[in-house]
Design a protein around this motif. Sequence first.
Motif, mmCIF file in Angstrom:
data_model
loop_
_atom_site.group_PDB
_atom_site.id
_atom_site.type_symbol
_atom_site.label_atom_id
_atom_site.label_comp_id
_atom_site.label_asym_id
_atom_site.label_seq_id
_atom_site.Cartn_x
_atom_site.Cartn_y
_atom_site.Cartn_z
ATOM 1 N N CYS A 1 39.807 41.469 39.205
ATOM 2 C CA CYS A 1 41.030 40.817 39.694
ATOM 3 C C CYS A 1 41.234 39.487 38.971
ATOM 4 C CB CYS A 1 40.879 40.598 41.196
ATOM 5 S SG CYS A 1 42.140 39.543 41.922
ATOM 6 N N LEU B 1 41.976 36.694 40.015
ATOM 7 C CA LEU B 1 41.463 35.500 40.692
ATOM 8 C C LEU B 1 39.936 35.422 40.713
ATOM 9 C CD1 LEU B 1 43.697 34.832 43.848
ATOM 10 C CD2 LEU B 1 43.864 33.876 41.547
ATOM 11 N N LEU B 2 39.274 36.434 40.225
ATOM 12 C CA LEU B 2 37.810 36.402 40.300
ATOM 13 C C LEU B 2 37.229 35.490 39.217
ATOM 14 C CD1 LEU B 2 35.527 37.868 41.986
ATOM 15 C CD2 LEU B 2 35.085 39.105 39.870
ATOM 16 N N ARG C 1 44.225 34.033 48.936
ATOM 17 C CA ARG C 1 44.091 35.291 48.194
ATOM 18 C C ARG C 1 45.135 36.327 48.592
ATOM 19 N NH1 ARG C 1 40.504 35.071 52.271
ATOM 20 N NH2 ARG C 1 39.547 36.904 53.216
ATOM 21 N N CYS D 1 36.074 43.286 44.048
ATOM 22 C CA CYS D 1 37.216 42.677 43.354
ATOM 23 C C CYS D 1 37.474 43.353 42.016
ATOM 24 C CB CYS D 1 36.958 41.187 43.165
ATOM 25 S SG CYS D 1 36.638 40.331 44.719
ATOM 26 N N VAL E 1 47.498 37.886 45.775
ATOM 27 C CA VAL E 1 47.162 39.243 45.296
ATOM 28 C C VAL E 1 47.510 40.233 46.403
ATOM 29 C CG1 VAL E 1 45.277 40.741 44.535
ATOM 30 C CG2 VAL E 1 45.343 38.365 43.784
ATOM 31 N N CYS F 1 44.811 42.717 47.751
ATOM 32 C CA CYS F 1 43.510 42.213 48.197
ATOM 33 C C CYS F 1 43.308 42.646 49.655
ATOM 34 C CB CYS F 1 43.465 40.689 48.091
ATOM 35 S SG CYS F 1 41.889 39.993 48.643
ATOM 36 N N CYS G 1 35.893 34.516 44.565
ATOM 37 C CA CYS G 1 37.342 34.397 44.446
ATOM 38 C C CYS G 1 37.673 32.922 44.181
ATOM 39 C CB CYS G 1 38.002 34.854 45.744
ATOM 40 S SG CYS G 1 39.808 34.811 45.663
HETATM 41 S S1 SF4 Z 1 42.189 37.919 45.476
HETATM 42 FE FE1 SF4 Z 1 40.939 39.377 46.616
HETATM 43 S S2 SF4 Z 1 40.365 40.934 45.073
HETATM 44 FE FE2 SF4 Z 1 41.083 39.110 43.957
HETATM 45 S S3 SF4 Z 1 39.232 37.909 43.514
HETATM 46 FE FE3 SF4 Z 1 40.105 37.129 45.433
HETATM 47 S S4 SF4 Z 1 39.016 38.261 47.069
HETATM 48 FE FE4 SF4 Z 1 38.719 39.394 45.122
#
Ligand code: SF4
Length: 152
Positions: free
Chosen positions: A50, A52-53, A66, A31, A70, A73, A60
């Motif tokens: 990212c 969202l992490l 997700r 991520c 994103v 992703c 995530c």
């Molecule tokens: S959206 Fe995808 S890249 Fe972003 S934190 Fe979630 S799993 Fe990871």
Amino acid sequence: MNDPLFWQHKSLEQMSESEWEALCDGCGKCCLAKVIDDDTDELYFTDINCQLLDQHSCQCSDYANRFAKVSDCVKITLEHHESFQWLPPSCAYRRLDEGRALPLWHPLRHNGDKTLMHRVGASVRGKTISETAVSGELQEFIAYWPLDECED
Ligand code: SF4
Ligand code: SF4
């Protein structure tokens, strides 16, 4: 899980969906934003995570949604084997695909406990900056610690 050592005797192709999911150690390294050198095609990790992490759990924060949230992703699957090139050397999918064993700190070796993984520094905990908090070029944030497999 009926077969806790499944990863030792099943190929990636033979694994069930739940076994496939269990392989992920939750390190969070996939991520991180990456940079590809246009001239050499070499891939570099950065220490930018990212949006969202969750920086503490390294999970995530909206796993179910997700892909809607994103756009870049990527789901790791055998059907999209090219996605493996984005994975760090410590990643369980990549290691098994390359015929290597899981690292000693992998949660599957510790009844799912991630404490050792975080303790040896194999996850992104405490090392990253959210993409929402940075400005400037990605190249300025290239990091080499994601390549460390954290084993003796
Ligand atoms: S959206 Fe995808 S890249 Fe972003 S934190 Fe979630 S799993 Fe990871
Ligand atoms: S790098 Fe591999 S093991 Fe780590 S979170 Fe991503 S898919 Fe899971």
